[in-house]
Design a protein around this motif. Structure first.
Motif, PDB file in Angstrom:
ATOM      1  N   GLU A 191       0.830  -1.214   0.000  1.00 32.00           N
ATOM      2  CA  GLU A 191       0.000   0.000   0.000  1.00 32.00           C
ATOM      3  C   GLU A 191       0.859   1.256   0.000  1.00 32.00           C
ATOM      4  O   GLU A 191       0.525   2.240  -0.659  1.00 32.00           O
ATOM      5  CB  GLU A 191      -0.934   0.013   1.217  1.00 32.00           C
ATOM      6  CG  GLU A 191      -2.121  -0.909   1.098  1.00 32.00           C
ATOM      7  CD  GLU A 191      -3.106  -0.465   0.024  1.00 32.00           C
ATOM      8  OE1 GLU A 191      -3.368   0.749  -0.098  1.00 32.00           O
ATOM      9  OE2 GLU A 191      -3.603  -1.347  -0.684  1.00 32.00           O
ATOM     10  N   TYR A 192       1.972   1.229   0.751  1.00 35.77           N
ATOM     11  CA  TYR A 192       2.854   2.394   0.764  1.00 35.77           C
ATOM     12  C   TYR A 192       3.423   2.634  -0.629  1.00 35.77           C
ATOM     13  O   TYR A 192       3.470   3.759  -1.102  1.00 35.77           O
ATOM     14  CB  TYR A 192       3.995   2.237   1.779  1.00 35.77           C
ATOM     15  CG  TYR A 192       4.918   3.429   1.745  1.00 35.77           C
ATOM     16  CD1 TYR A 192       4.542   4.623   2.355  1.00 35.77           C
ATOM     17  CD2 TYR A 192       6.122   3.387   1.064  1.00 35.77           C
ATOM     18  CE1 TYR A 192       5.352   5.740   2.297  1.00 35.77           C
ATOM     19  CE2 TYR A 192       6.944   4.503   0.998  1.00 35.77           C
ATOM     20  CZ  TYR A 192       6.557   5.668   1.619  1.00 35.77           C
ATOM     21  OH  TYR A 192       7.362   6.774   1.546  1.00 35.77           O
TER      22      TYR A 192
ATOM     23  N   GLU B 294      -5.380   8.816  -6.577  1.00 40.34           N
ATOM     24  CA  GLU B 294      -6.801   8.696  -6.295  1.00 40.34           C
ATOM     25  C   GLU B 294      -7.578   9.517  -7.312  1.00 40.34           C
ATOM     26  O   GLU B 294      -7.224  10.639  -7.631  1.00 40.34           O
ATOM     27  CB  GLU B 294      -7.107   9.224  -4.883  1.00 40.34           C
ATOM     28  CG  GLU B 294      -6.450   8.425  -3.776  1.00 40.34           C
ATOM     29  CD  GLU B 294      -7.057   7.046  -3.607  1.00 40.34           C
ATOM     30  OE1 GLU B 294      -8.290   6.927  -3.744  1.00 40.34           O
ATOM     31  OE2 GLU B 294      -6.295   6.102  -3.360  1.00 40.34           O
TER      32      GLU B 294
ATOM     33  N   TRP C  85       0.751   4.159  -2.729  1.00 38.48           N
ATOM     34  CA  TRP C  85       0.567   5.564  -2.362  1.00 38.48           C
ATOM     35  C   TRP C  85       1.674   6.418  -2.976  1.00 38.48           C
ATOM     36  O   TRP C  85       1.409   7.469  -3.564  1.00 38.48           O
ATOM     37  CB  TRP C  85       0.563   5.706  -0.840  1.00 38.48           C
ATOM     38  CG  TRP C  85       0.540   7.126  -0.374  1.00 38.48           C
ATOM     39  CD1 TRP C  85      -0.555   7.925  -0.239  1.00 38.48           C
ATOM     40  CD2 TRP C  85       1.669   7.925   0.004  1.00 38.48           C
ATOM     41  NE1 TRP C  85      -0.173   9.176   0.213  1.00 38.48           N
ATOM     42  CE2 TRP C  85       1.186   9.201   0.364  1.00 38.48           C
ATOM     43  CE3 TRP C  85       3.035   7.676   0.088  1.00 38.48           C
ATOM     44  CZ2 TRP C  85       2.023  10.219   0.782  1.00 38.48           C
ATOM     45  CZ3 TRP C  85       3.876   8.692   0.494  1.00 38.48           C
ATOM     46  CH2 TRP C  85       3.365   9.957   0.838  1.00 38.48           C
TER      47      TRP C  85
ATOM     48  N   LYS D  59       1.717   9.547  -5.845  1.00 39.14           N
ATOM     49  CA  LYS D  59       2.316  10.873  -5.676  1.00 39.14           C
ATOM     50  C   LYS D  59       3.255  11.192  -6.833  1.00 39.14           C
ATOM     51  O   LYS D  59       3.394  12.340  -7.225  1.00 39.14           O
ATOM     52  CB  LYS D  59       3.103  10.965  -4.356  1.00 39.14           C
ATOM     53  CG  LYS D  59       2.252  10.804  -3.132  1.00 39.14           C
ATOM     54  CD  LYS D  59       1.253  11.919  -3.030  1.00 39.14           C
ATOM     55  CE  LYS D  59       0.382  11.770  -1.817  1.00 39.14           C
ATOM     56  NZ  LYS D  59      -0.740  12.671  -1.818  1.00 39.14           N
TER      57      LYS D  59
END
Length: 163
Positions: free
Chosen positions: A100-101, A115, A104, A108
């Motif tokens: 998940e990191y 998202e 994420w 970025k």
């Protein structure tokens, strides 16, 4: 300390002179998903601060570095998938967090993985958005005045000047 020792210490430090070869290696490794923290640990690499200074001093390096970060999103997502594919029930939660990191961070670095945000516009009290501006209202009023003047003139001509 002797003068020789000080000179020797300075020569033993990390390289600080910008070269295309070092800049290209940094960008290539970033694009492959490696973090700058890892890259600068190599003895032949400059310090992190120096890399940031190079970005200020060399516009082409800044552009290449930014592009490498954007490309690295693919590698980060792939690494996350590798983590999940190799996960076992004992480590499932930790592996999920690691993946998940990376997801994420990929979001970025590249908007393709970010998202998706929906934007909904509403007017006053949740009603429809007013699309007519003050300028539009002035133009509409001006057109309406001209229409009235034309009708008045036409009516005067039709009734022989008396309306």
């Amino acid at each position: 300390m002797k003068k020789e020792s000080i000179a020797t210490l300075k020569k033993m430090g990390r390289p600080t002179k910008y070269t295309e070869a070092l800049a290209d290696e940094i960008c290539r490794r970033i694009a492959e998903g490696e973090m700058l923290m890892q890259i600068v640990r190599d003895g032949h690499m400059p310090e992190r601060k120096t890399v940031y200074n190079w970005m200020d001093e060399h516009e082409d390096f800044l552009h290449n570095y930014a592009r490498a970060c954007e490309i690295s999103a693919d590698a980060l997502v792939e690494k996350g998938l590798e983590i999940l594919d190799g996960s076992s029930p004992d480590c499932a939660q930790m592996d999920k967090n690691r993946a998940e990191y990376r997801k994420w961070l990929a979001g970025k670095r590249n908007t393709r993985y970010g998202e998706r945000k929906a934007v909904e516009l509403t007017g006053a009290n949740g009603g429809p958005v007013e699309m007519i501006t003050d300028q539009d209202e002035v133009r509409i009023a001006s057109v309406m005045d001209r229409i009235k003047a034309i009708r008045r003139k036409r009516d005067e001509e039709d009734h022989g000047g008396t309306v």
